[in-house]
Design a protein around this motif. Structure first.
Motif, PDB file in Angstrom:
ATOM      1  N   ALA A 130      -8.278  -7.326   1.294  1.00 13.36           N
ATOM      2  CA  ALA A 130      -7.447  -6.617   2.270  1.00 13.36           C
ATOM      3  C   ALA A 130      -6.749  -7.573   3.216  1.00 13.36           C
ATOM      4  CB  ALA A 130      -8.304  -5.623   3.043  1.00 13.36           C
ATOM      5  N   THR A 167      -6.772  -0.540   2.977  1.00 11.52           N
ATOM      6  CA  THR A 167      -8.095  -0.185   2.484  1.00 11.52           C
ATOM      7  C   THR A 167      -8.147  -0.357   0.976  1.00 11.52           C
ATOM      8  OG1 THR A 167      -8.199   1.530   4.205  1.00 11.52           O
ATOM      9  CG2 THR A 167      -9.874   1.593   2.479  1.00 11.52           C
ATOM     10  N   TYR A 178      -4.637  -1.141  -3.246  1.00 11.18           N
ATOM     11  CA  TYR A 178      -4.994  -0.985  -1.834  1.00 11.18           C
ATOM     12  C   TYR A 178      -4.197   0.164  -1.246  1.00 11.18           C
ATOM     13  CZ  TYR A 178      -7.211  -5.520  -2.347  1.00 11.18           C
ATOM     14  OH  TYR A 178      -8.020  -6.554  -2.776  1.00 11.18           O
TER      15      TYR A 178
END
Length: 291
Positions: A10, A30, A42
């Motif tokens: 991340a 995330t 992500y």
């Protein structure tokens, strides 16, 4: 999962977004749990996703999806990712990467679908792909001749000896190879209709993601959804709705069998792909035993 995989996290995604798309820099990043093997995903806020290739062979998917997803979306009865931006290599990450709109839904588990309705939806998806314009499109990862996977299938079947009935696998494979080849015009295929690439809501198919294997050619590879996603009670609904003839159906069984490679390649590294292989190969073998 792969010896040549590029690792991401991340923090890297936040740096890439801040450096290239600062308008999104305030959105939380995330990781999205996934059994996918080619890309790391992500979530970027509530509306976007960032997709980064893990391996060099997946890099070509970035530009392909950016160009073709808007074209295919016009013909499909469900949502697909909407391309928003293509990022460039930076911050130690070596390849282009993509930002898409998030497609909401759940992956099918068997307990969250209306079985026959879901099967019909998959058939309509295949029909929509067949109606899409193929001009200028590439051949799909699995839409070429099945014979091109012969050496691969035999190698991985031998590796799985003791785990499945390899004699039965090879007998079905021979039948698939002997089926008449596709003699129609090239048509669009998704090429990767697995549980991790389809989304349901309210029991019905609502979205399809990951078009990295998509392209034009023989539609048989999309018939494999009968064994990767459906059970014996609903395969006939899917087949009738999609319009698969006997030869295409037989070749589709062959494509489902090619996932036998995951029984050994991903056994220790990717439980999702291992489970997929057990399901797909087991379903094809069960069909044969039921005849």
């Amino acid at each position: 999962m792969h010896v040549d995989e590029v690792r991401t996290d991340a923090a890297l995604v936040r740096r890439l977004i801040a450096g290239q798309f600062p308008r999104w820099a305030d959105r939380p990043v995330t990781p999205v749990p996934s059994g996918g093997t080619d890309n790391a995903i992500y979530r970027l806020g509530d509306e976007l996703t960032v997709r980064l290739p893990r391996i060099a062979s997946a890099v070509k998917q970035v530009e392909f999806e950016h160009e073709w997803l808007p074209v295919l979306a016009k013909h499909l009865p469900v949502a697909v990712p909407q391309p928003c931006a293509v990022g460039r290599p930076a911050d130690g990450y070596p390849w282009p990467w993509a930002v898409h709109r998030w497609v909401d839904g759940e992956h099918p588990t068997g307990g969250n679908t209306d079985p026959r309705g879901f099967a019909a939806d998959l058939g309509e998806l295949v029909g929509g792909l067949r109606r899409a314009d193929t001009a200028g499109a590439r051949t799909g990862y699995r839409s070429g001749p099945l014979s091109g996977r012969d050496e691969y299938l035999r190698e991985w079947t031998e590796a799985a000896r003791g785990m499945v009935d390899t004699d039965a696998v090879l007998a079905i494979w021979e039948d698939a190879l002997a089926a008449p080849a596709w003699d129609g015009p090239p048509v669009w295929t998704h090429g990767d209709l697995l549980a991790g690439n389809v989304l349901v809501r309210g029991g019905r198919l609502r979205g399809v993601i990951d078009f990295g294997a998509a392209g034009v050619g023989d539609p048989a590879c999309d018939a494999m959804a009968a064994w990767t996603l459906l059970d014996s009670d609903t395969r006939d609904v899917f087949r009738e709705t999609a319009g698969f003839d006997d030869a295409t159906w037989a070749r589709g069984k062959g494509w489902a069998l090619t996932f036998i490679s995951a029984l050994t390649y991903y056994r220790e590294t990717n439980p999702t792909m291992y489970a997929l292989a057990k399901r797909a190969v087991g379903a094809v073998l069960s069909d044969r035993a039921a005849r």
